[in-house]
Design a protein around this motif. Sequence first.
Motif, PDB file in Angstrom:
ATOM      1  N   VAL A  23     -60.231  76.748  12.980  1.00 33.66           N
ATOM      2  CA  VAL A  23     -59.737  78.115  13.235  1.00 33.66           C
ATOM      3  C   VAL A  23     -60.628  78.809  14.273  1.00 33.66           C
ATOM      4  CG1 VAL A  23     -59.373  80.396  12.187  1.00 33.66           C
ATOM      5  CG2 VAL A  23     -58.591  78.342  10.996  1.00 33.66           C
ATOM      6  N   TYR A  24     -61.957  78.661  14.149  1.00 32.70           N
ATOM      7  CA  TYR A  24     -62.872  79.357  15.070  1.00 32.70           C
ATOM      8  C   TYR A  24     -62.725  78.790  16.483  1.00 32.70           C
ATOM      9  CZ  TYR A  24     -65.182  81.063  10.806  1.00 32.70           C
ATOM     10  OH  TYR A  24     -65.457  81.631   9.590  1.00 32.70           O
ATOM     11  N   MET A  25     -62.638  77.461  16.596  1.00 33.83           N
ATOM     12  CA  MET A  25     -62.492  76.838  17.926  1.00 33.83           C
ATOM     13  C   MET A  25     -61.207  77.288  18.595  1.00 33.83           C
ATOM     14  SD  MET A  25     -63.655  72.877  17.607  1.00 33.83           S
ATOM     15  CE  MET A  25     -62.599  72.456  18.987  1.00 33.83           C
ATOM     16  N   ARG A  26     -60.125  77.241  17.845  1.00 35.10           N
ATOM     17  CA  ARG A  26     -58.815  77.602  18.401  1.00 35.10           C
ATOM     18  C   ARG A  26     -58.804  79.081  18.803  1.00 35.10           C
ATOM     19  NH1 ARG A  26     -54.831  81.508  17.448  1.00 35.10           N
ATOM     20  NH2 ARG A  26     -52.742  80.667  17.717  1.00 35.10           N
ATOM     21  N   ASN A  27     -59.328  79.942  17.924  1.00 36.95           N
ATOM     22  CA  ASN A  27     -59.308  81.361  18.231  1.00 36.95           C
ATOM     23  C   ASN A  27     -60.242  81.695  19.397  1.00 36.95           C
ATOM     24  OD1 ASN A  27     -57.394  81.732  16.294  1.00 36.95           O
ATOM     25  ND2 ASN A  27     -58.675  82.850  14.864  1.00 36.95           N
ATOM     26  N   ALA A  28     -61.343  80.965  19.524  1.00 37.26           N
ATOM     27  CA  ALA A  28     -62.246  81.180  20.668  1.00 37.26           C
ATOM     28  C   ALA A  28     -61.505  80.871  21.960  1.00 37.26           C
ATOM     29  CB  ALA A  28     -63.487  80.298  20.542  1.00 37.26           C
ATOM     30  N   ALA A  39     -65.068  85.430  21.827  1.00 39.75           N
ATOM     31  CA  ALA A  39     -64.877  83.995  22.052  1.00 39.75           C
ATOM     32  C   ALA A  39     -66.202  83.245  21.965  1.00 39.75           C
ATOM     33  CB  ALA A  39     -64.223  83.770  23.419  1.00 39.75           C
ATOM     34  N   ARG A  40     -67.232  83.804  22.608  1.00 38.83           N
ATOM     35  CA  ARG A  40     -68.546  83.132  22.594  1.00 38.83           C
ATOM     36  C   ARG A  40     -69.113  83.066  21.190  1.00 38.83           C
ATOM     37  NH1 ARG A  40     -70.295  85.823  27.210  1.00 38.83           N
ATOM     38  NH2 ARG A  40     -71.525  87.175  25.876  1.00 38.83           N
ATOM     39  N   GLU A  41     -68.987  84.177  20.449  1.00 37.20           N
ATOM     40  CA  GLU A  41     -69.513  84.238  19.088  1.00 37.20           C
ATOM     41  C   GLU A  41     -68.777  83.246  18.169  1.00 37.20           C
ATOM     42  OE1 GLU A  41     -72.020  86.453  18.660  1.00 37.20           O
ATOM     43  OE2 GLU A  41     -72.360  85.855  16.582  1.00 37.20           O
ATOM     44  N   LEU A  42     -67.453  83.181  18.302  1.00 32.67           N
ATOM     45  CA  LEU A  42     -66.660  82.254  17.493  1.00 32.67           C
ATOM     46  C   LEU A  42     -67.079  80.809  17.762  1.00 32.67           C
ATOM     47  CD1 LEU A  42     -63.153  83.913  17.833  1.00 32.67           C
ATOM     48  CD2 LEU A  42     -64.234  83.345  15.654  1.00 32.67           C
ATOM     49  N   GLU A  43     -67.286  80.526  19.038  1.00 31.36           N
ATOM     50  CA  GLU A  43     -67.667  79.173  19.434  1.00 31.36           C
ATOM     51  C   GLU A  43     -69.037  78.810  18.865  1.00 31.36           C
ATOM     52  OE1 GLU A  43     -66.149  77.673  23.598  1.00 31.36           O
ATOM     53  OE2 GLU A  43     -68.183  78.458  23.691  1.00 31.36           O
ATOM     54  N   GLU A  44     -69.953  79.771  18.971  1.00 33.47           N
ATOM     55  CA  GLU A  44     -71.313  79.542  18.500  1.00 33.47           C
ATOM     56  C   GLU A  44     -71.325  79.318  16.981  1.00 33.47           C
ATOM     57  OE1 GLU A  44     -75.117  82.278  18.539  1.00 33.47           O
ATOM     58  OE2 GLU A  44     -74.135  82.205  20.509  1.00 33.47           O
ATOM     59  N   ILE A  45     -70.572  80.142  16.263  1.00 33.44           N
ATOM     60  CA  ILE A  45     -70.572  80.026  14.795  1.00 33.44           C
ATOM     61  C   ILE A  45     -69.826  78.766  14.358  1.00 33.44           C
ATOM     62  CG2 ILE A  45     -69.764  81.165  12.662  1.00 33.44           C
ATOM     63  CD1 ILE A  45     -70.892  83.770  13.793  1.00 33.44           C
ATOM     64  N   PHE A  84     -57.836  87.821  15.064  1.00 34.75           N
ATOM     65  CA  PHE A  84     -58.601  86.583  14.854  1.00 34.75           C
ATOM     66  C   PHE A  84     -59.890  86.886  14.104  1.00 34.75           C
ATOM     67  CE2 PHE A  84     -56.911  85.029  19.238  1.00 34.75           C
ATOM     68  CZ  PHE A  84     -55.666  84.826  18.694  1.00 34.75           C
ATOM     69  N   VAL A  85     -60.573  87.953  14.527  1.00 33.20           N
ATOM     70  CA  VAL A  85     -61.857  88.274  13.895  1.00 33.20           C
ATOM     71  C   VAL A  85     -61.626  88.737  12.453  1.00 33.20           C
ATOM     72  CG1 VAL A  85     -63.971  89.663  14.025  1.00 33.20           C
ATOM     73  CG2 VAL A  85     -62.967  88.733  16.114  1.00 33.20           C
ATOM     74  N   ARG A  86     -60.527  89.482  12.223  1.00 37.75           N
ATOM     75  CA  ARG A  86     -60.196  89.874  10.848  1.00 37.75           C
ATOM     76  C   ARG A  86     -60.022  88.633   9.960  1.00 37.75           C
ATOM     77  NH1 ARG A  86     -56.004  93.532  12.431  1.00 37.75           N
ATOM     78  NH2 ARG A  86     -57.083  95.469  12.811  1.00 37.75           N
ATOM     79  N   ARG A  87     -59.345  87.640  10.505  1.00 35.47           N
ATOM     80  CA  ARG A  87     -59.105  86.400   9.749  1.00 35.47           C
ATOM     81  C   ARG A  87     -60.418  85.678   9.444  1.00 35.47           C
ATOM     82  NH1 ARG A  87     -57.463  83.875   5.854  1.00 35.47           N
ATOM     83  NH2 ARG A  87     -57.080  81.651   6.045  1.00 35.47           N
ATOM     84  N   VAL A  88     -61.319  85.623  10.405  1.00 39.40           N
ATOM     85  CA  VAL A  88     -62.554  84.884  10.149  1.00 39.40           C
ATOM     86  C   VAL A  88     -63.460  85.645   9.172  1.00 39.40           C
ATOM     87  CG1 VAL A  88     -62.357  83.648  12.342  1.00 39.40           C
ATOM     88  CG2 VAL A  88     -63.918  85.584  12.189  1.00 39.40           C
ATOM     89  N   VAL A  89     -63.342  86.972   9.146  1.00 41.24           N
ATOM     90  CA  VAL A  89     -64.059  87.746   8.118  1.00 41.24           C
ATOM     91  C   VAL A  89     -63.564  87.309   6.734  1.00 41.24           C
ATOM     92  CG1 VAL A  89     -64.217  90.068   7.084  1.00 41.24           C
ATOM     93  CG2 VAL A  89     -64.729  89.753   9.507  1.00 41.24           C
ATOM     94  N   GLU A  90     -62.240  87.146   6.601  1.00 38.19           N
ATOM     95  CA  GLU A  90     -61.683  86.684   5.317  1.00 38.19           C
ATOM     96  C   GLU A  90     -62.223  85.298   4.953  1.00 38.19           C
ATOM     97  OE1 GLU A  90     -57.215  88.620   5.778  1.00 38.19           O
ATOM     98  OE2 GLU A  90     -57.413  86.443   5.630  1.00 38.19           O
TER      99      GLU A  90
END
Length: 136
Positions: A23-28, A39-45, A84-90
């Motif tokens: 999910v993080y890769m795709r959303n990034a 995008a950078r933060e999602l990729e890093e995490i 996307f960020v709301r989803r990753v918080v969940e």
Amino acid sequence: MEKAEVVELLNQDLSGEIEAILVYMRNAIVSGDEACKAARELEEIALDEMRHAEWLSELIVELGGRPSMTHRELDFGGDSPKDFVRRVVELEKEAIAQYREHISAIDIPEVRERLEHILREEEWHLEEFEEMLEDM
Ligand SMILES: [Fe+2]
Ligand SMILES: [Fe+2]
């Protein structure tokens, strides 16, 4: 708790990590230039989640099991970087609840210590994503 039961719990954790990585890769990638910071933060995490998946897989093999490498049907959130960020918080909140549960259920010190380490990183991820959401 039997080793096989611990393997089962660790495989549940591993599924969550695989889901997070995908999910993080795709959303990034979809966020792209429009939301460069997100995008950078999602990729890093996502890289942290990959390390977690590796640790869990190693523990599973040490306990005589096999990493199942499965995941739930993927839900990427809505269609904007904010969604996307709301989803990753969940996803981080779910992961934190599940790790806490598994840490209290598992009595092998080495496994607990590793899960506690992962939990601390998930708590930090949640903070990062919640701050990001506030700024969006
Ligand atoms: Fe993780
Ligand atoms: Fe995380």
